[in-house]
Structures are given as C-alpha cells and as structure tokens.
Design a protein around this motif. Structure first.
Motif, PDB file in Angstrom:
ATOM      1  N   ALA A 199     -15.609 -41.065 -97.227  1.00 48.73           N
ATOM      2  CA  ALA A 199     -14.437 -40.198 -97.115  1.00 48.73           C
ATOM      3  C   ALA A 199     -14.685 -38.856 -97.799  1.00 48.73           C
ATOM      4  N   ALA A 200     -15.405 -38.875 -98.941  1.00 48.79           N
ATOM      5  CA  ALA A 200     -15.711 -37.630 -99.645  1.00 48.79           C
ATOM      6  C   ALA A 200     -16.637 -36.741 -98.823  1.00 48.79           C
ATOM      7  N   GLU A 201     -17.518 -37.343 -98.047  1.00 47.94           N
ATOM      8  CA  GLU A 201     -18.390 -36.549 -97.178  1.00 47.94           C
ATOM      9  C   GLU A 201     -17.620 -35.975 -95.995  1.00 47.94           C
ATOM     10  N   ARG A 202     -16.670 -36.742 -95.468  1.00 45.75           N
ATOM     11  CA  ARG A 202     -15.910 -36.296 -94.293  1.00 45.75           C
ATOM     12  C   ARG A 202     -14.863 -35.244 -94.636  1.00 45.75           C
ATOM     13  N   ARG A 203     -14.126 -35.466 -95.744  1.00 42.43           N
ATOM     14  CA  ARG A 203     -13.011 -34.564 -96.083  1.00 42.43           C
ATOM     15  C   ARG A 203     -13.033 -34.293 -97.592  1.00 42.43           C
ATOM     16  N   PRO A 204     -14.040 -33.581 -98.068  1.00 40.54           N
ATOM     17  CA  PRO A 204     -14.186 -33.411 -99.522  1.00 40.54           C
ATOM     18  C   PRO A 204     -12.996 -32.734-100.189  1.00 40.54           C
ATOM     19  N   HIS A 205     -12.300 -31.844 -99.482  1.00 40.01           N
ATOM     20  CA  HIS A 205     -11.235 -31.064-100.110  1.00 40.01           C
ATOM     21  C   HIS A 205      -9.837 -31.604 -99.782  1.00 40.01           C
ATOM     22  N   HIS A 206      -9.786 -32.733 -99.102  1.00 37.54           N
ATOM     23  CA  HIS A 206      -8.489 -33.332 -98.768  1.00 37.54           C
ATOM     24  C   HIS A 206      -7.985 -34.167 -99.941  1.00 37.54           C
ATOM     25  N   PRO A 207      -6.670 -34.129-100.229  1.00 33.66           N
ATOM     26  CA  PRO A 207      -6.161 -34.962-101.339  1.00 33.66           C
ATOM     27  C   PRO A 207      -6.448 -36.442-101.095  1.00 33.66           C
ATOM     28  N   ALA A 208      -7.067 -37.068-102.084  1.00 36.40           N
ATOM     29  CA  ALA A 208      -7.385 -38.494-101.983  1.00 36.40           C
ATOM     30  C   ALA A 208      -6.329 -39.332-102.659  1.00 36.40           C
ATOM     31  N   VAL A 209      -6.015 -39.008-103.924  1.00 43.16           N
ATOM     32  CA  VAL A 209      -5.056 -39.787-104.714  1.00 43.16           C
ATOM     33  C   VAL A 209      -4.130 -38.833-105.456  1.00 43.16           C
ATOM     34  N   VAL A 210      -2.856 -39.244-105.550  1.00 46.33           N
ATOM     35  CA  VAL A 210      -1.817 -38.390-106.131  1.00 46.33           C
ATOM     36  C   VAL A 210      -0.922 -39.256-106.999  1.00 46.33           C
ATOM     37  N   ASP A 211      -0.503 -38.733-108.159  1.00 48.45           N
ATOM     38  CA  ASP A 211       0.550 -39.378-108.935  1.00 48.45           C
ATOM     39  C   ASP A 211       1.435 -38.296-109.539  1.00 48.45           C
ATOM     40  N   VAL A 212       2.347 -38.685-110.420  1.00 50.05           N
ATOM     41  CA  VAL A 212       3.297 -37.708-110.964  1.00 50.05           C
ATOM     42  C   VAL A 212       2.617 -36.664-111.835  1.00 50.05           C
TER      43      VAL A 212
END
Length: 549
Positions: free
Chosen positions: A45-58
């Motif tokens: 996933a990091a190779e495909r979309r390195p700049h896309h948000p992977a994980v989010v919290d408060v």
C-alpha cells in the motif's frame, strides 16, 4: 515462499497445529494463499499510495509512507531489545495510530503479537503469557482510571521470561514506547518469511475456562483480509472506522484495518464509540464503512433521532457478535445506513457475510454465506451425524483460513475438532437449502455455555470458577438474560453461605482476582438453592425461566 518451518524459531511452532499439506497445496493452487507475509499489506500500500492517509485518530494521522517508516523504526527498536523472530509479545493498546505502528513494528521485526483486549486483566494476561511464552508486552500507561503499569508489575514479578514492558505514555518503572522508537534505526534484515507459520495469536471468546490462543498464519490471515475486503466491495476511496477494540479479529481483518490496506484505503480509529463522538468522526473524515456489534448498531440507529450530526457518508455497516432479529436489521437499514452486512464469524476463522447488493430478505433474515468457495460446512446432530438439508444442528467447519488447533492446548483440541479436522463451532445453525435464501446461514442458538454480552463472548464456566473461590459463596451459576442494548447481560445466580454480597462487593472481588472487565455480572440474584437436572447438573434453563417469570 517457504512451506516449512526452518526460517522461524523452533520454539514458536511447538504446540502449533499446521494445515495438512494436501489441503495447503489445494489452497495454493486455488490462489487463496499467495506466499505474501502479513507485513506486505502495508509495504504494498505504501508503494501504491505513499501520500494517501493510512491511519487517523483524534491526535493526527500518518500517510502510508509515514506509517511504513514509523513501523520500520519500531521494528528496529524491538529488535534492539533482543526480541527475535518468532518471539511472542503481548500487545494491549487502545484504538489509535500507535496501535497500528506497534502492530506492524512487531510483525516487521518477525515477532508474533498476542492480540490482547483492553478489558483483559491479570488473570487473562498471565494465562496468555504462560501459554505463549511471551518475552515482552506493550501497554498503555493508564486508561479509564485503570493503571496498566501496576498490572504489568504483578505479571513480571512471577515471570522471568517476560523480560520487557514497553509503555505508551508515562512509563513509570518500565521502558517508554516513544523514546524507544525515536531511537530506532533501520529494521532488522530477515531471511525468507515462512508464510505457513503463525503471524499473530488472536484470543478466543472463551467457552470453557480461560480464553485460548488462536494461531493465524501469514497465508490464512492475508487471505482473510483480502477476501473480506472483496466481499464488502472495498475500494481505495473507502474510509473504514475502527469503533470496536482493534485487537479483535472483526475490526482487524474482517475486513477492518488490514482489509482497508489491501486496497490502500484509510482507517480511522476511535476509542469512544458513543454516537456523539463516532458521528462527529464519521462526518469529519467521511467514513464509508464500519463494523459494530449488534447492540451498538441499534444504539447508533436510535441516536439518529437526536444527534445533531448524522453519519450520512456511511455506505455499509457490518453487524455481528450475536444473532440479530429481522426487525432489528430493518431498523438499522432504515435509520443508520443504506447498506447492511450481517456477519457470522469467529476469531478461529470461519466467516459468513451478507453482501452489498444482496436481496433485502437475505440481508435481514440470514447471517450470510461463506467468504471462500473452499469453506466446508457440516451441520450435525448430537450424535455427529449430518442432518437433512435445511435442518438445524451444530455447525462444523474447515477451510483455508480456519485454524487446525488452538495454540498449545491439546485437551481443548481433542474436544474442539473432529477426527478429520473440522472445527466444532458450538453454534446451532441451519443452512437454507432452497428458495431465495438458499446457501445462506441462519444462526438459531448455541451449544456451548457462553454469554454474548455487547459483542464479547464470555465463558460462563470461567466466571463460575472465579465466583466459587469466594469463601462466602456455596454454589453459583452464570446465565444469560436478554437485554435490549447488550444483546445479553450476565446474571450470577448465587447460593451464599451466610449474608449475601451486593453486586458491587461481588464485582470488587472479581476485580481483585483480575477477571476481565467484560466478564463481570450485570445482575446478582441470591437463591436458596440452584435447580438441578435429572442427572444432577445445574439446570440453567430453569434458572432463566424462573428469573424471566
């Protein structure tokens, strides 16, 4: 890809029951097992979309590239402690970005995380450490007034093998998680990963005694995440909300965080599943999919009547954990989400889903159909003979992602598996044989003595064992009572030797014993005696009938 165990510590596979080689080869030929190690989900996933948000919290977010880099630093730090590939590590962190970093840091280092839940206490954690031979644990400092460091101090005092305690937050006498990973460097170099060996150990819901450990291999768990994401029609545009404890199989890989990674989608964590907090997060991050226990799904649906911010971006809500009536399913469909997926599954493996696009009758009247074409299901009577198509009986299963034996639990395995390797689920079901519902499963009850409280499976036997250690208790029975919000609540029917305890006193005693928070009675009923069956066993059905009346 390796198919033997030469690349992992021999200690890890002691007490592990592998897939029979003929079935393993069948799953490889079918393309279910591709030889991908679990960490490849993040790496790809990091190779495909390195700049896309992977994980989010408060507190913030990490892109896929940032999560991969942070996990690499964590892996380097873990290896720097002397934790070797194959070593088991208790992981007990709340829902957060740091959970994802720790999980993948352990996997990247070759360690095997034991997926503990926030409500587990000394009794369970000690049992997990003893069975697994864990060498370390990763915990928070304190959550909800409970100090996990004090629990850790009790655990390590009697377990020399448990050498490291790493704390997220104020470490007290232990090691700091943030300091540890800030000093991490490059991840350790490892040889080929044996994808047929355990990647992690999940925790069973518990049916007799303390929970058992469920070994999930790289092969079967990658397949679980991939096939679950496909069944739910996941795309890279989806945003998945982890509202249940992240260490559960359901929000981890069904499809959960790992399923989201198979398509490089975003995962949002919340430690507060209340409608007010969750709806705000859903609106802020445009969450499209989440997984809930049935009681929480009903609460969210009811809250749509009064909450000012509504979860309008949801396209699919998964519900599971206990049987849902057709009326409850329709209520969630009408109020909460245009899409509903009922799930009947277990951490041991077997998963049934209703799918997006299924007819409404299938969605509201069944708990779905198997994820894999190679899932094998038998429905048998009390003698073990298969029942007629469409008839009720106990469900036995095996397949490409269902365990072949609990970890280091020979006695439990002798009870839990048929001679030809089918897992006895303890659930009473019927599989529709004809008509529009054909091929789908309906859960009609259970055979094992468990209580489904708010999505947690509580062993009645384990709770009774705790209760009977109290000097003031002569006999006790734990039974399930119906509850509109929890699905089932825990009732302790107790015969006292003298003055009865109050519910608060009883639960304080269970707290001192280190029993799980989700296994504490909701109701205490003193009784002069417990009714017995004709063969002298406690008649729990009669207890429930008396209490209902």
């Amino acid at each position: 890809m390796s198919t033997g165990f030469q690349h992992v510590q021999s200690d890890l596979v002691e007490g592990f029951v592998p897939f029979p080689e003929d079935r393993a080869e069948e799953y490889r030929r079918a393309g279910y097992w591709t030889g991908r190690p679990l960490e490849s989900l993040l790496i790809d996933a990091a190779e495909r979309r390195p700049h896309h948000p992977a994980v989010v919290d408060v507190d913030g977010s990490l892109t896929y590239a940032e999560l991969a880099a942070r996990a690499d630093r964590a892996a380097a730090a873990i290896a720097g402690l002397g934790i070797r590939p194959g070593d088991r590590v208790l992981l007990q962190l709340p829902n957060s970005v740091r959970f994802a970093v720790a999980f993948f840091g352990l996997i990247r280092a070759g360690a095997v995380p034991v997926m503990c839940l926030p409500g587990h206490r000394t009794a369970e954690l000690g049992h997990f450490a003893d069975v697994s031979g864990a060498v370390a644990m990763v915990i928070p400092d304190a959550v909800g007034g409970f100090d996990y460091r004090e629990m850790a101090a009790q655990l390590v005092a009697d377990r020399p093998a448990l050498r490291h305690v790493v704390v997220d937050g104020d470490p007290g006498p232990f090691q700091s998680w943030s300091t540890l990973i800030d000093g991490g460097g490059q991840p350790p170099q490892r040889g080929p990963v044996d994808t047929s060996a355990p990647a992690l150990l999940l925790v069973s819901g518990g049916t007799t005694g303390l929970p058992k450990l469920i070994p999930r291999t790289h092969d079967d768990y990658v397949y679980t995440a991939v096939s679950s994401a496909e069944a739910c029609h996941f795309t890279s545009d989806d945003v998945y909300l982890v509202a249940l404890p992240a260490g559960h199989n359901f929000p981890l890989a069904c499809p959960g965080m790992l399923g989201a990674m198979t398509v490089a989608a975003t995962t949002v964590f919340t430690a507060d599943p209340s409608p007010e907090a969750a709806f705000a997060l859903i609106d802020k991050h445009k969450v499209t999919v989440t997984g809930l226990v049935n009681a929480l799904g009903k609460l969210w649906a009811q809250a749509c009547d009064w909450e000012p911010v509504l979860p309008t971006s949801l396209r699919l809500v998964q519900v599971g954990g206990s049987r849902m009536s057709p009326e409850e399913a329709r209520f969630i469909l009408d109020r909460l989400s245009p899409g509903l997926s009922q799930i009947f599954g277990m951490a041991e493996g077997m998963l049934n889903f209703t799918r997006p696009g299924d007819p409404v009758d299938v969605v509201v009247h069944t708990q779905g159909r198997p994820v894999s074409p190679h899932d094998e299901m038998r429905v048998v009577d009390e003698s073990g003979a298969e029942v007629a198509p469409g008839e009720e009986g106990e469900l036995l299963v095996r397949g490409p992602y269902t365990l072949n034996g609990y970890y280091r639990a020979d006695e439990a395995n002798a009870r839990s598996f048929s001679p030809d390797g089918f897992y006895r689920t303890g659930d009473r079901v019927r599989i529709f044989a004809e008509g529009p519902l054909a091929g789908n499963v309906e859960v009609t009850g259970r055979i094992k003595d468990v209580i489904h409280r708010g999505g947690e499976t509580v062993s009645a036997t384990d709770l009774e064992d705790h209760l009977l250690t109290h000097p003031g208790i002569y006999s006790a029975a734990a039974v399930a009572l119906p509850d509109d919000y929890l699905g089932e609540k825990i009732c302790a029917a107790v015969v006292f030797r003298g003055k009865p305890l109050t519910l608060a006193e009883l639960n304080a005693f269970l707290d001192e014993r280190g029993a799980s928070t989700h296994a504490r009675p909701d109701v205490l009923v003193p009784m002069p005696s417990l009714p017995l069956t004709a063969v002298g066993k406690v008649d729990k059905k009669k207890i429930v009938t008396q209490l209902s009346e």
